[in-house]
Scaffold this active site. Structure first.
Site, PDB file in Angstrom:
ATOM      1  N   ASP A  13       0.814  -1.225   0.000  1.00 53.64           N
ATOM      2  CA  ASP A  13       0.000   0.000   0.000  1.00 53.64           C
ATOM      3  C   ASP A  13       0.844   1.270   0.000  1.00 53.64           C
ATOM      4  OD1 ASP A  13      -2.244  -1.750   0.368  1.00 53.64           O
ATOM      5  OD2 ASP A  13      -1.694  -1.837   2.477  1.00 53.64           O
ATOM      6  N   LYS A  16       2.127   2.448  -5.085  1.00 52.93           N
ATOM      7  CA  LYS A  16       2.927   2.105  -6.270  1.00 52.93           C
ATOM      8  C   LYS A  16       2.222   2.533  -7.552  1.00 52.93           C
ATOM      9  CE  LYS A  16       3.155  -2.243  -4.703  1.00 52.93           C
ATOM     10  NZ  LYS A  16       2.861  -2.156  -3.272  1.00 52.93           N
ATOM     11  N   GLY A  40      -4.571  -4.426  -4.044  1.00 50.99           N
ATOM     12  CA  GLY A  40      -5.706  -3.545  -4.340  1.00 50.99           C
ATOM     13  C   GLY A  40      -5.194  -2.195  -4.786  1.00 50.99           C
ATOM     14  N   HIS A  41      -5.669  -1.730  -5.936  1.00 52.06           N
ATOM     15  CA  HIS A  41      -5.280  -0.393  -6.354  1.00 52.06           C
ATOM     16  C   HIS A  41      -6.437   0.299  -7.060  1.00 52.06           C
ATOM     17  CE1 HIS A  41      -2.996  -3.582  -8.523  1.00 52.06           C
ATOM     18  NE2 HIS A  41      -3.872  -3.276  -9.446  1.00 52.06           N
ATOM     19  N   GLN A 223       2.060  -6.037  -3.193  1.00 55.36           N
ATOM     20  CA  GLN A 223       2.555  -6.162  -1.808  1.00 55.36           C
ATOM     21  C   GLN A 223       3.951  -5.507  -1.692  1.00 55.36           C
ATOM     22  OE1 GLN A 223       1.408  -9.561  -3.142  1.00 55.36           O
ATOM     23  NE2 GLN A 223      -0.562  -8.708  -2.725  1.00 55.36           N
TER      24      GLN A 223
HETATM   25  P1  IMP Z   1      -2.360 -13.033   1.992  1.00 53.51           P
HETATM   26  O1  IMP Z   1      -1.491 -12.433   0.945  1.00 53.51           O
HETATM   27  O2  IMP Z   1      -3.833 -12.857   1.743  1.00 53.51           O
HETATM   28  O3  IMP Z   1      -1.988 -14.456   2.280  1.00 53.51           O
HETATM   29  O4  IMP Z   1      -2.088 -12.243   3.376  1.00 53.51           O
HETATM   30  C1  IMP Z   1      -0.834 -12.326   4.054  1.00 53.51           C
HETATM   31  C2  IMP Z   1      -0.457 -10.964   4.638  1.00 53.51           C
HETATM   32  O5  IMP Z   1      -0.170 -10.055   3.592  1.00 53.51           O
HETATM   33  C3  IMP Z   1      -1.566 -10.302   5.472  1.00 53.51           C
HETATM   34  O6  IMP Z   1      -0.963  -9.586   6.524  1.00 53.51           O
HETATM   35  C4  IMP Z   1      -2.212  -9.332   4.490  1.00 53.51           C
HETATM   36  O7  IMP Z   1      -2.840  -8.253   5.131  1.00 53.51           O
HETATM   37  C5  IMP Z   1      -0.970  -8.888   3.721  1.00 53.51           C
HETATM   38  N1  IMP Z   1      -1.265  -8.391   2.366  1.00 53.51           N
HETATM   39  C6  IMP Z   1      -1.565  -9.129   1.277  1.00 53.51           C
HETATM   40  N2  IMP Z   1      -1.747  -8.328   0.217  1.00 53.51           N
HETATM   41  C7  IMP Z   1      -1.551  -7.079   0.631  1.00 53.51           C
HETATM   42  C8  IMP Z   1      -1.565  -5.797  -0.032  1.00 53.51           C
HETATM   43  O8  IMP Z   1      -1.786  -5.670  -1.238  1.00 53.51           O
HETATM   44  N3  IMP Z   1      -1.305  -4.716   0.756  1.00 53.51           N
HETATM   45  C9  IMP Z   1      -1.015  -4.837   2.083  1.00 53.51           C
HETATM   46  N4  IMP Z   1      -0.969  -5.995   2.723  1.00 53.51           N
HETATM   47  C10 IMP Z   1      -1.236  -7.114   2.015  1.00 53.51           C
END
Ligand code: IMP
Length: 428
Positions: A13, A16, A40-41, A223
């Site tokens: 977040d 980017k 998410g963007h 991420q």
């Molecule tokens: P997962 O990717 O759904 O398995 O989540 C694993 C961890 O990554 C969790 O703490 C999520 O909140 C975090 N996470 C996954 N995608 C994002 C993102 O796009 N932005 C921020 N945190 C993320």
């Protein structure tokens, strides 16, 4: 030829999209290489707002091809939702392709992600529950279903049967839940395959050829480093490699083809989900940053945890990624503070001062951040167009970051709009 890789340097977040938006316009290819619809963007095309999770954020600006690489995990329903969102506004998506080798998120992955988090209770990771981790697990366990498998009913049938045997045993015996029925998914995923058919390509050949032919190629990370499966705050991480190195395995291009390695960091830190966060704030200051920066998860709407900028973590992130250009976003959110703190070292529980990011996540939770306090600025900086016009104290803040990291800031963002960018240096 120019290749650009944009990666997040914190916990995701970082904004980017701000830089991929600028670069996508002049790119012949925009590529995602890891993650899935956990990202998410928000992207704007004229007045229209699009919320994307799986498609690259450059999908609307890119005049060339948009590729979802082999390293991405694809939920076909999420994919079609986003395609429809774009097509409904009269825009074409004919330029969107997916790698034949990309793995498919199946309904049992989403359920596994959800049940596991419930089962873990307090120990949960705080995942997005989109099935990302379980899908990557199956990939590594060599039982995953790839995009190309959706086009072969015999293979698809055998793989679903094999998977349901194990997954249903878990659902029924461990989680005490209903099993999934083969008939409920086989037909559906076969149809998804037919709908995806025209978009499934061997993208590694296409991309290598494109690079050899001097095209501009933009690789978009989702991420960020602190969520990296190897280098992040394990186990509170995602299941892929959101690094510049991740491009090579997630898109099938060699390391020698990567040129501009652009790292994005907020002017402060945020994190969604659980796990250690050495500079985390609480109380009024955190709430002020959350409200001013609108820090709520784009995928799940969860309030983000907020804290001061952590240079120990940031230097580590730049090292692993080999960052050549730095982008600092949301500098405007820090306007109004008398003093701004910036973390330059940690103090361990034994009173030792360290400035290297540790591997043991549990230890990190007990570390105290050591801060340098800098003077803040009161002015609204959101309309400023050049570095020289910034208040002197804001310039000092950026110079402090550059000196600590030994990397120049290339772009500073001072607001959500496309125009609210200050270009400080230029890309090669
Ligand atoms: P997962 O990717 O759904 O398995 O989540 C694993 C961890 O990554 C969790 O703490 C999520 O909140 C975090 N996470 C996954 N995608 C994002 C993102 O796009 N932005 C921020 N945190 C993320």
């Amino acid at each position: 030829m120019s290749t650009y890789v944009v990666v997040g340097l914190q916990w995701g977040d970082e904004g980017k999209g701000k830089i991929t938006d600028v670069l996508a316009e002049k790119s012949d290819y925009v590529v995602r290489y890891q993650g899935g619809n956990n990202a998410g963007h928000t992207v704007y095309a004229g007045e229209d707002k699009f919320v994307l999770h799986l498609l690259p954020s450059g999908v609307l600006q890119c005049k060339g091809k948009c590729i979802i690489g082999n390293g991405v995990v694809i939920d076909p329903e999420a994919f079609f939702d986003e395609i429809e969102q774009i097509e409904k506004r009269g825009l074409s998506t004919d330029h969107v392709f997916i790698s034949s080798r990309a793995h498919i998120i199946m309904p049992y992955h989403i359920l596994l992600d959800t049940y596991r988090e419930e089962f873990a209770g307090k120990g949960q990771i705080g995942t997005t529950k989109r099935g990302i981790g379980p899908c990557y697990e199956d990939k590594v366990a060599r039982v995953g279903i790839r995009a190309i498998d959706l086009l072969n009913p015999g293979i698809l049938r055998a793989k679903i049967e094999e998977n349901l045997l194990v997954k249903n045993a878990l659902f029924e015996k461990l989680f005490n839940k209903e099993p999934i029925r083969f008939e409920d998914i086989f037909q559906k995923y076969q149809e998804f395959g037919q709908r995806l058919k025209k978009r499934i390509i061997d993208s590694e050949f296409e991309l290598n050829y494109a690079i050899q032919q001097d095209n501009n190629v933009l690789f978009e990370g989702a991420q960020a480093l602190m969520l990296d499966i190897d280098f992040g705050t394990y186990p509170y991480v995602t299941s892929s490699s959101p690094t510049t190195g991740g491009v090579t395995v997630g898109a099938g291009v060699p390391p020698t083809s990567l040129q501009n390695l652009i790292g994005v960091s907020k002017a402060y830190c945020t994190r969604v989900g659980n796990g250690p966060f050495p500079t985390e704030l609480e109380g009024e200051t955190e709430e002020h940053i959350r409200k001013t920066g609108y820090e709520y998860g784009a995928s799940t709407g969860r309030p983000r945890r907020c804290g001061w900028l952590d240079l120990v973590a940031l230097r580590y992130a730049c090292m692993i990624n080999g960052i050549t250009h730095l982008v600092i976003t949301k500098l405007d959110v820090l306007s109004g503070f008398d003093k701004i703190r910036i973390c330059t070292a940690y103090e361990t529980q034994e009173g030792k001062i360290i400035d290297a990011f540790p591997a043991i996540t549990d230890e990190l939770s007990g570390y105290k951040a050591i801060y340098k306090e800098l003077n803040g600025w009161k002015e609204n900086i959101s309309t400023i167009k050049s570095f020289e016009e910034l208040p002197k104290t804001a310039q000092d803040y950026l110079h402090f970051i550059e000196d600590y990291l030994g990397i120049e800031v290339y772009l500073v963002s001072v607001g959500p709009e496309r125009s609210q960018n200050i270009i400080k240096t230029h890309l090669s």
